[in-house]
Structure formats: structure tokens, C-alpha cells
Scaffold this motif. Structure first.
Motif, PDB file in Angstrom:
ATOM      1  N   ALA A 155       5.996  98.069  70.356  1.00 48.02           N
ATOM      2  CA  ALA A 155       7.061  96.558  70.876  1.00 48.02           C
ATOM      3  C   ALA A 155       5.434  96.101  70.516  1.00 48.02           C
ATOM      4  N   VAL A 156       5.189  96.682  71.744  1.00 48.41           N
ATOM      5  CA  VAL A 156       4.248  95.207  72.219  1.00 48.41           C
ATOM      6  C   VAL A 156       2.980  95.789  71.295  1.00 48.41           C
ATOM      7  N   LEU A 157       2.265  96.878  70.825  1.00 40.48           N
ATOM      8  CA  LEU A 157       0.629  96.728  70.414  1.00 40.48           C
ATOM      9  C   LEU A 157       1.464  96.265  68.733  1.00 40.48           C
ATOM     10  N   ALA A 158       2.848  96.243  68.085  1.00 42.43           N
ATOM     11  CA  ALA A 158       3.137  95.751  66.718  1.00 42.43           C
ATOM     12  C   ALA A 158       1.907  94.432  66.157  1.00 42.43           C
ATOM     13  N   ASP A 159       1.006  94.548  65.369  1.00 46.22           N
ATOM     14  CA  ASP A 159       0.137  94.269  64.252  1.00 46.22           C
ATOM     15  C   ASP A 159      -0.890  93.946  64.802  1.00 46.22           C
ATOM     16  N   LYS A 160      -1.464  95.091  66.314  1.00 47.59           N
ATOM     17  CA  LYS A 160      -2.684  95.351  67.090  1.00 47.59           C
ATOM     18  C   LYS A 160      -2.790  96.674  66.970  1.00 47.59           C
ATOM     19  N   TRP A 161      -2.596  97.484  65.938  1.00 53.03           N
ATOM     20  CA  TRP A 161      -2.768  98.813  65.881  1.00 53.03           C
ATOM     21  C   TRP A 161      -3.933  99.290  64.472  1.00 53.03           C
ATOM     22  N   TYR A 162      -5.139 100.295  64.529  1.00 47.74           N
ATOM     23  CA  TYR A 162      -5.320 100.120  63.051  1.00 47.74           C
ATOM     24  C   TYR A 162      -4.558 101.374  61.958  1.00 47.74           C
ATOM     25  N   TYR A 163      -4.321 101.492  61.216  1.00 46.27           N
ATOM     26  CA  TYR A 163      -4.217 102.372  60.289  1.00 46.27           C
ATOM     27  C   TYR A 163      -5.109 103.756  60.348  1.00 46.27           C
ATOM     28  N   LEU A 164      -4.928 104.852  61.110  1.00 46.97           N
ATOM     29  CA  LEU A 164      -5.023 105.950  60.863  1.00 46.97           C
ATOM     30  C   LEU A 164      -5.248 106.730  59.777  1.00 46.97           C
ATOM     31  N   HIS A 165      -5.474 107.285  59.164  1.00 46.10           N
ATOM     32  CA  HIS A 165      -5.750 108.655  58.123  1.00 46.10           C
ATOM     33  C   HIS A 165      -4.748 109.889  58.581  1.00 46.10           C
ATOM     34  N   PRO A 166      -4.048 110.402  57.987  1.00 44.08           N
ATOM     35  CA  PRO A 166      -2.483 110.745  58.713  1.00 44.08           C
ATOM     36  C   PRO A 166      -3.135 113.002  59.056  1.00 44.08           C
ATOM     37  N   LYS A 167      -4.581 112.450  58.296  1.00 46.28           N
ATOM     38  CA  LYS A 167      -5.400 113.897  58.458  1.00 46.28           C
ATOM     39  C   LYS A 167      -5.367 114.334  60.724  1.00 46.28           C
ATOM     40  N   TYR A 168      -5.776 112.767  61.099  1.00 42.64           N
ATOM     41  CA  TYR A 168      -5.447 112.816  62.618  1.00 42.64           C
ATOM     42  C   TYR A 168      -4.015 113.382  63.135  1.00 42.64           C
ATOM     43  N   ASN A 169      -2.658 113.058  62.398  1.00 43.04           N
ATOM     44  CA  ASN A 169      -2.132 113.468  63.280  1.00 43.04           C
ATOM     45  C   ASN A 169      -0.667 114.440  62.000  1.00 43.04           C
ATOM     46  N   MET A 170      -1.223 114.861  61.978  1.00 45.87           N
ATOM     47  CA  MET A 170      -0.110 115.898  61.123  1.00 45.87           C
ATOM     48  C   MET A 170       0.892 116.739  61.873  1.00 45.87           C
ATOM     49  N   GLN A 171       1.842 115.263  61.797  1.00 41.65           N
ATOM     50  CA  GLN A 171       3.203 116.648  62.288  1.00 41.65           C
ATOM     51  C   GLN A 171       3.757 116.686  61.470  1.00 41.65           C
ATOM     52  N   SER A 172       4.747 117.582  62.226  1.00 42.28           N
ATOM     53  CA  SER A 172       5.591 118.568  61.728  1.00 42.28           C
ATOM     54  C   SER A 172       6.587 117.792  60.488  1.00 42.28           C
ATOM     55  N   ARG A 173       6.987 117.253  60.364  1.00 44.46           N
ATOM     56  CA  ARG A 173       7.812 116.632  59.650  1.00 44.46           C
ATOM     57  C   ARG A 173       7.164 115.881  58.357  1.00 44.46           C
ATOM     58  N   LEU A 174       5.663 115.954  58.201  1.00 39.57           N
ATOM     59  CA  LEU A 174       4.820 116.266  57.154  1.00 39.57           C
ATOM     60  C   LEU A 174       4.708 117.157  56.688  1.00 39.57           C
ATOM     61  N   ILE A 175       3.994 117.789  57.289  1.00 36.39           N
ATOM     62  CA  ILE A 175       3.133 119.213  56.833  1.00 36.39           C
ATOM     63  C   ILE A 175       4.558 119.793  56.025  1.00 36.39           C
ATOM     64  N   ARG A 176       5.957 120.382  57.014  1.00 36.45           N
ATOM     65  CA  ARG A 176       6.696 120.395  55.742  1.00 36.45           C
ATOM     66  C   ARG A 176       7.306 119.210  54.432  1.00 36.45           C
ATOM     67  N   ARG A 177       6.603 118.249  54.334  1.00 33.31           N
ATOM     68  CA  ARG A 177       6.968 116.960  53.127  1.00 33.31           C
ATOM     69  C   ARG A 177       8.985 117.301  53.087  1.00 33.31           C
ATOM     70  N   GLU A 178       9.363 116.905  54.104  1.00 35.57           N
ATOM     71  CA  GLU A 178      10.773 116.842  54.635  1.00 35.57           C
ATOM     72  C   GLU A 178      11.053 114.820  53.943  1.00 35.57           C
ATOM     73  N   GLN A 179       9.728 114.703  54.036  1.00 38.94           N
ATOM     74  CA  GLN A 179      10.305 113.118  53.186  1.00 38.94           C
ATOM     75  C   GLN A 179       8.593 112.584  52.654  1.00 38.94           C
ATOM     76  N   GLU A 180       9.059 112.270  51.511  1.00 42.88           N
ATOM     77  CA  GLU A 180       8.024 111.498  51.377  1.00 42.88           C
ATOM     78  C   GLU A 180       7.843 109.587  51.514  1.00 42.88           C
ATOM     79  N   HIS A 181       6.434 109.149  51.517  1.00 43.56           N
ATOM     80  CA  HIS A 181       6.049 107.901  52.029  1.00 43.56           C
ATOM     81  C   HIS A 181       6.798 106.885  51.285  1.00 43.56           C
ATOM     82  N   PRO A 182       8.146 105.981  51.526  1.00 43.23           N
ATOM     83  CA  PRO A 182       8.129 104.996  50.480  1.00 43.23           C
ATOM     84  C   PRO A 182       6.836 103.906  49.825  1.00 43.23           C
TER      85      PRO A 182
END
Length: 274
Positions: A196-223
Motif C-alpha cells: 500500500a505504501v510502496l505502490a509504484d515505488k518498487w522495481y520489478y525483479l525477475h522471478p528467479k529471485y523469488n521462486m514461490q511455490s505457486r510459481l514452480i507448481r504452475r498453479e496459474q499463468e500470468h495474465p
């Protein structure tokens, strides 16, 4: 040689897992030195000694230091059985480490598979932090009625922070104000307040730097198809594996086994042989 500063939070229950995670960082990046700062959530003396052992085992572990926060600051913090009050401590990193201008915050339920040098040297392009989009792709900013140009919502498990800018813009005070004034909004706890505080104040990192469980399991595709391509790149070569959610490599009874649990046990075995 660079000194990379890392901060995390742990209690006694998770201390052994944090030690294994830090060991994976040290093993995979012998070129650089590391200074670790740990928010102490009632750690026993034995747990602290276990973590400090890394200084003896790895020449590139420059230091392990423990930080303490006044728990009374978080009386209104929303918690549950998984997200405890200590999860909020990281908000005070800038105040407790005034000598540092940059730090890498990392959750304790992770494993590193490569060097963090490129991540550490990432330009924030004028932003306060760099982070990876949350793999749930949830429209939390809209749900919280936060105005945002791009609408992306980050996962706070990995944050590269410009501490100087954080202090200059009084981010700690703003995040704490949101926590105390909008407890009904904190579905995802301090992560919601940070977004909420940092909206539009953060730089978008490649997801290889935070491979979350939902991502590795392909639970959903990016829109957005181009970002799903980047997500697939991350699946093929993750640097930081985040065992987010309930499926932990060390707690797999009654839950679906994590597809990358072997990475955790590889470094756990190294710990046993030292």
C-alpha cells in the motif's frame, strides 16, 4: 570482493532452517563476503550459537548479528497461526541499521542455488525497493482502494532495499500508520501494508529471485503472456527458491511434497557434515 548485507527474521523453531539457507548462500558465492543481520524472535542461546557457527564454517561469513525490536510497537498487528508478530519486525530495518544504505531482506524459508552478486548490484532505477511480483497475481491494490499506475503487487519475501531513500521518505512511519489505522485491510499482513505504501515505488525483479511455490507448481499463468515467459525462465533456473505456503521440505506429512524439496535437503546434508 563485495560485502553483501542480508537481513532476516527467525524464532528458535526456524533457526535451523535459516542456518541451512544462509549456508546455501555462502557455498554458492565464495567470491563475496556476507554480513547477516537477524531479527531475534526469542531465540534461545543454543539457537544463536547454531547460527553463529556459520562464522567459523565459512570464511566469507563476515558476521552474524542479532537485532531486537520492541514488541509493543506491534500491538495492533494482525496475526494468525502462520504469520506471527515477528514477521513485522523487518519494517524497522532502516532504523536499526543506520550505518547501511542498502540491504537485502530474505525470508527464512528459502534456499539459494547461485550467486546473489547480480541481485545485490541491481539498479533500483530511483525506486525504494526491488521485489518480485506475488505469484498469486492477486488484485490486492484495487481491493485495498490503493491508486497505482501498474497495479502489480509484490511478494515481500525478497526485497532489495535502498535504506537511505527509505529513511528520507519516512517509509517505516507510513507503513506503521497503515498497519495501525487499517487492520481490516491486512489480509496478507505486513505485505499488504508494504504494498500500500510502496505502490509504484518498487522495481520489478525477475522471478528467479523469488521462486514461490505457486510459481514452480504452475498453479496459474500470468495474465500477461510476456510475463508468463519470464516466469517460465525462472522455473528453469531459479536463484532463490521460496518455500512459501504450507508445503515446507521439512514438514511434508499431510501436504503435497514440494517439487524442489531436494534442494533444501542437499544443503541440510552439507550442514550435517560440518
Amino acid at each position: 570482493m563485495t560485502t553483501i548485507s542480508i537481513v532476516s527474521t527467525t524464532n528458535t523453531e526456524f533457526a535451523q532452517h535459516l542456518a541451512i539457507f544462509y549456508r546455501s548462500i555462502l557455498v554458492n558465492d565464495p567470491r563475496n563476503d556476507f554480513a547477516f543481520y537477524i531479527f531475534n524472535d526469542h531465540l534461545t542461546a543454543e539457537a544463536q550459537v547454531h547460527l553463529k557457527r556459520l562464522e567459523l564454517d565459512h570464511i566469507n561469513c563476515r558476521s552474524i548479528k542479532f537485532l531486537t525490536v520492541d514488541e509493543q510497537l506491534f500491538q495492533k498487528a494482525v496475526t494468525d497461526e502462520r504469520i506471527i508478530k515477528a514477521a513485522y519486525y523487518r519494517i524497522y530495518t532502516a532504523e536499526l541499521l543506520p550505518e547501511l544504505d542498502r540491504i537485502l531482506y530474505l525470508d527464512c524459508d528459502m534456499i539459494c542455488t547461485g550467486s546473489l552478486e547480480a541481485l545485490w548490484n541491481t539498479s533500483l532505477k530511483g525506486n525504494i525497493i526491488a521485489a518480485v511480483e506475488d505469484a498469486g497475481y492477486v488484485p490486492r491494490l484495487a481491493e485495498m482502494n490503493i491508486t497505482s499506475q501498474h497495479g502489480f503487487y509484490f511478494n515481500s519475501g525478497v526485497m532489495l532495499i535502498d535504506l537511505k531513500r527509505w529513511r528520507e521518505e519516512h517509509i517505516t512511519a507510513k507503513v506503521m500508520a497503515f498497519i495501525n489505522q487499517h487492520p481490516e485491510q491486512l489480509k496478507y499482513h505486513d505485505q499488504d501494508a508494504l504494498n500500500a505504501v510502496l505502490a509504484d515505488k518498487w522495481y520489478y525483479l525477475h522471478p528467479k529471485y523469488n521462486m514461490q511455490s505457486r510459481l514452480i507448481r504452475r498453479e496459474q499463468e500470468h495474465p500477461l503472456p510476456p510475463l508468463e515467459i519470464i516466469a517460465e525462465e525462472a522455473r528453469q533456473a531459479p536463484i532463490l527458491i521460496h518455500y512459501s505456503g504450507r508445503s515446507k521440505p521439512w514438514l511434508e506429512f499431510g501436504v503435497r511434497p514440494h517439487p524442489l524439496r531436494h534442494e533444501y535437503w542437499k544443503y541440510a546434508q552439507i550442514a550435517r557434515t560440518n
